[in-house]
Write a protein that holds these residues in place. Structure first.
Motif, mmCIF file in Angstrom:
data_model
loop_
_atom_site.group_PDB
_atom_site.id
_atom_site.type_symbol
_atom_site.label_atom_id
_atom_site.label_comp_id
_atom_site.label_asym_id
_atom_site.label_seq_id
_atom_site.Cartn_x
_atom_site.Cartn_y
_atom_site.Cartn_z
ATOM 1 N N LEU A 126 10.658 24.205 34.136
ATOM 2 C CA LEU A 126 11.692 23.862 35.107
ATOM 3 C C LEU A 126 13.054 24.405 34.689
ATOM 4 C CD1 LEU A 126 10.639 20.178 35.886
ATOM 5 C CD2 LEU A 126 10.265 22.196 37.322
ATOM 6 N N VAL A 127 13.349 24.346 33.397
ATOM 7 C CA VAL A 127 14.620 24.886 32.905
ATOM 8 C C VAL A 127 14.644 26.403 33.061
ATOM 9 C CG1 VAL A 127 16.038 25.204 30.843
ATOM 10 C CG2 VAL A 127 15.018 22.962 31.332
ATOM 11 N N GLU A 128 13.490 27.028 32.837
ATOM 12 C CA GLU A 128 13.420 28.492 32.921
ATOM 13 C C GLU A 128 13.686 28.998 34.337
ATOM 14 O OE1 GLU A 128 10.259 32.144 32.044
ATOM 15 O OE2 GLU A 128 9.867 30.135 31.274
ATOM 16 N N ILE A 129 13.206 28.269 35.342
ATOM 17 C CA ILE A 129 13.371 28.755 36.709
ATOM 18 C C ILE A 129 14.745 28.434 37.277
ATOM 19 C CG2 ILE A 129 10.898 28.621 37.184
ATOM 20 C CD1 ILE A 129 11.605 26.121 38.946
ATOM 21 N N ASP A 130 15.431 27.431 36.705
ATOM 22 C CA ASP A 130 16.744 27.048 37.223
ATOM 23 C C ASP A 130 17.554 26.451 36.075
ATOM 24 O OD1 ASP A 130 18.980 25.938 38.517
ATOM 25 O OD2 ASP A 130 17.836 25.624 40.364
ATOM 26 N N GLU A 131 18.573 27.158 35.631
ATOM 27 C CA GLU A 131 19.363 26.732 34.479
ATOM 28 C C GLU A 131 20.014 25.373 34.710
ATOM 29 O OE1 GLU A 131 20.772 26.876 30.670
ATOM 30 O OE2 GLU A 131 19.298 28.196 31.646
ATOM 31 N N ARG A 132 20.219 25.005 35.943
ATOM 32 C CA ARG A 132 20.822 23.699 36.227
ATOM 33 C C ARG A 132 19.930 22.552 35.755
ATOM 34 N NH1 ARG A 132 21.896 24.594 42.511
ATOM 35 N NH2 ARG A 132 19.801 25.468 42.206
ATOM 36 N N ASN A 133 18.641 22.817 35.613
ATOM 37 C CA ASN A 133 17.731 21.773 35.156
ATOM 38 C C ASN A 133 17.887 21.462 33.671
ATOM 39 O OD1 ASN A 133 16.553 21.409 37.684
ATOM 40 N ND2 ASN A 133 15.031 23.025 37.329
ATOM 41 N N ARG A 134 18.595 22.324 32.954
ATOM 42 C CA ARG A 134 18.814 22.052 31.526
ATOM 43 C C ARG A 134 19.611 20.768 31.334
ATOM 44 N NH1 ARG A 134 17.936 25.237 27.426
ATOM 45 N NH2 ARG A 134 17.825 27.090 28.771
ATOM 46 N N GLU A 135 20.598 20.567 32.196
ATOM 47 C CA GLU A 135 21.403 19.343 32.109
ATOM 48 C C GLU A 135 20.557 18.109 32.388
ATOM 49 O OE1 GLU A 135 25.375 17.329 34.155
ATOM 50 O OE2 GLU A 135 24.834 19.415 34.587
ATOM 51 N N GLY A 165 15.152 20.229 45.047
ATOM 52 C CA GLY A 165 16.132 19.689 44.119
ATOM 53 C C GLY A 165 16.026 20.260 42.721
ATOM 54 N N LEU A 166 14.839 20.738 42.342
ATOM 55 C CA LEU A 166 14.649 21.338 41.027
ATOM 56 C C LEU A 166 14.546 22.861 41.100
ATOM 57 C CD1 LEU A 166 12.176 18.831 39.305
ATOM 58 C CD2 LEU A 166 14.668 18.972 39.108
ATOM 59 N N GLY A 167 14.763 23.420 42.287
ATOM 60 C CA GLY A 167 14.771 24.871 42.431
ATOM 61 C C GLY A 167 13.411 25.510 42.587
ATOM 62 N N LEU A 168 12.373 24.721 42.855
ATOM 63 C CA LEU A 168 11.036 25.301 42.981
ATOM 64 C C LEU A 168 10.868 26.121 44.240
ATOM 65 C CD1 LEU A 168 10.492 22.998 40.787
ATOM 66 C CD2 LEU A 168 8.122 23.142 41.560
ATOM 67 N N ASP A 169 11.737 25.890 45.225
ATOM 68 C CA ASP A 169 11.645 26.688 46.450
ATOM 69 C C ASP A 169 12.010 28.151 46.189
ATOM 70 O OD1 ASP A 169 14.210 25.553 45.941
ATOM 71 O OD2 ASP A 169 14.881 26.160 47.924
ATOM 72 N N ASN A 170 12.585 28.442 45.014
ATOM 73 C CA ASN A 170 12.891 29.825 44.664
ATOM 74 C C ASN A 170 11.723 30.559 44.023
ATOM 75 O OD1 ASN A 170 15.632 29.656 45.514
ATOM 76 N ND2 ASN A 170 16.157 28.587 43.622
ATOM 77 N N VAL A 171 10.718 29.818 43.563
ATOM 78 C CA VAL A 171 9.584 30.458 42.882
ATOM 79 C C VAL A 171 8.240 30.148 43.546
ATOM 80 C CG1 VAL A 171 10.747 30.549 40.648
ATOM 81 C CG2 VAL A 171 9.376 28.547 41.230
ATOM 82 N N GLY A 209 1.732 12.872 42.979
ATOM 83 C CA GLY A 209 1.493 13.973 42.055
ATOM 84 C C GLY A 209 2.232 13.661 40.769
ATOM 85 N N ASN A 210 1.508 13.153 39.774
ATOM 86 C CA ASN A 210 2.180 12.676 38.571
ATOM 87 C C ASN A 210 1.576 13.276 37.307
ATOM 88 O OD1 ASN A 210 -0.235 11.218 38.210
ATOM 89 N ND2 ASN A 210 0.611 9.407 39.211
ATOM 90 N N MET A 211 2.135 12.901 36.169
ATOM 91 C CA MET A 211 1.736 13.471 34.889
ATOM 92 C C MET A 211 0.264 13.198 34.564
ATOM 93 S SD MET A 211 3.386 10.948 32.002
ATOM 94 C CE MET A 211 5.027 10.951 32.684
ATOM 95 N N THR A 266 6.959 16.378 35.651
ATOM 96 C CA THR A 266 5.869 17.021 34.920
ATOM 97 C C THR A 266 4.919 17.717 35.887
ATOM 98 O OG1 THR A 266 5.995 15.345 33.169
ATOM 99 C CG2 THR A 266 3.985 16.661 33.273
ATOM 100 N N PHE A 267 4.616 17.070 36.988
ATOM 101 C CA PHE A 267 3.739 17.673 37.987
ATOM 102 C C PHE A 267 4.377 18.931 38.575
ATOM 103 C CE2 PHE A 267 2.163 18.179 42.330
ATOM 104 C CZ PHE A 267 0.792 18.180 42.120
ATOM 105 N N MET A 268 5.659 18.855 38.876
ATOM 106 C CA MET A 268 6.326 20.016 39.469
ATOM 107 C C MET A 268 6.435 21.164 38.468
ATOM 108 S SD MET A 268 9.165 18.410 42.081
ATOM 109 C CE MET A 268 9.749 17.053 41.052
ATOM 110 N N GLY A 269 6.658 20.841 37.198
ATOM 111 C CA GLY A 269 6.671 21.881 36.183
ATOM 112 C C GLY A 269 5.312 22.525 36.001
ATOM 113 N N THR A 270 4.255 21.754 36.223
ATOM 114 C CA THR A 270 2.900 22.309 36.152
ATOM 115 C C THR A 270 2.631 23.223 37.344
ATOM 116 O OG1 THR A 270 2.152 20.334 34.945
ATOM 117 C CG2 THR A 270 0.449 21.717 35.941
#
Length: 200
Positions: free
Chosen positions: A174-183, A129-135, A59-61, A95-99
């Motif tokens: 991704l940053v919006e759903i988990d602030e840790r992704n900003r780093e 790892g990117l917090g998608l399990d929360n959304v 699953g890629n860009m 990119t795929f996960m953000g989509t």
């Protein structure tokens, strides 16, 4: 069949670096590049209020413009639920996960409006790892699909400027759903912003 242009080497290098995360050390750079540039495709079906999407290969860009366009068209047609089958998905980029996050926002609010099924442990780890399990709703174990006929989804062509906007929006998601992704993605987002400012 419409063909989506490949990202430039410079773009893919940066994106590869940021989304590999802890998995880079396990598989090695060359192995990761082979995995992420392997052929990928999508198959889709519609049943009731639900849209079924099966990802074949990484699953890629390259899949994202097609997935985004398809999801938006389905919502306009009245479909309210997406079921994404990752049984044959070998890995995913950011990119795929953000989509996928965008798909969740398009779908009908409520439990299982976007349901991830049959994900391998590796893919589950990437999502978590990117917090998608929360959304997103991620269903563990194997899920048998109803008797539906999946059809290949042709690729949707976009120009380079639109591709960059999509990549940027996916990482902002991704940053919006988990602030840790900003780093993780902040420097990359700043680079994309500069690139967009320099576009003709």
């Amino acid at each position: 069949m419409m063909v989506v242009r490949e990202p430039s080497r410079a773009q893919s290098s940066v994106v590869d670096f940021v989304y590999m995360g802890k998995y880079k050390g396990r598989v090695g750079w060359a192995a990761w590049r082979r995995r992420m540039t392997a052929h990928s495709s999508m198959e889709v079906a519609r049943s009731g209020e639900a849209v079924y999407v099966r990802i074949n290969g990484p699953g890629n860009m390259k899949l994202c413009p097609t997935l985004q366009d398809f999801a938006r068209r389905m919502v306009k047609e009245g479909y309210t639920k997406f079921i994404v089958n990752l049984k044959d998905c070998s890995t995913m980029d950011s990119t795929f996960m953000g989509t996928l996050v965008e798909l969740a926002s398009l779908a009908k609010p409520g439990a299982e409006s976007l349901l991830i099924i049959n994900a391998k442990d590796h893919c589950e780890g990437l999502l978590e790892g990117l917090g998608l399990d929360n959304v997103l709703q991620i269903k563990r174990g194997y899920t048998e699909l109803p008797d539906i006929e999946l059809e290949p989804l042709p690729e949707y062509a976009v120009k380079q400027a639109e591709r960059i906007r999509l990549i940027k929006q996916a990482h902002e998601n991704l940053v919006e759903i988990d602030e840790r992704n900003r780093e993780k993605f902040g420097p990359f987002l700043r680079q994309l912003t500069k690139e967009m400012e320099n576009m003709p």
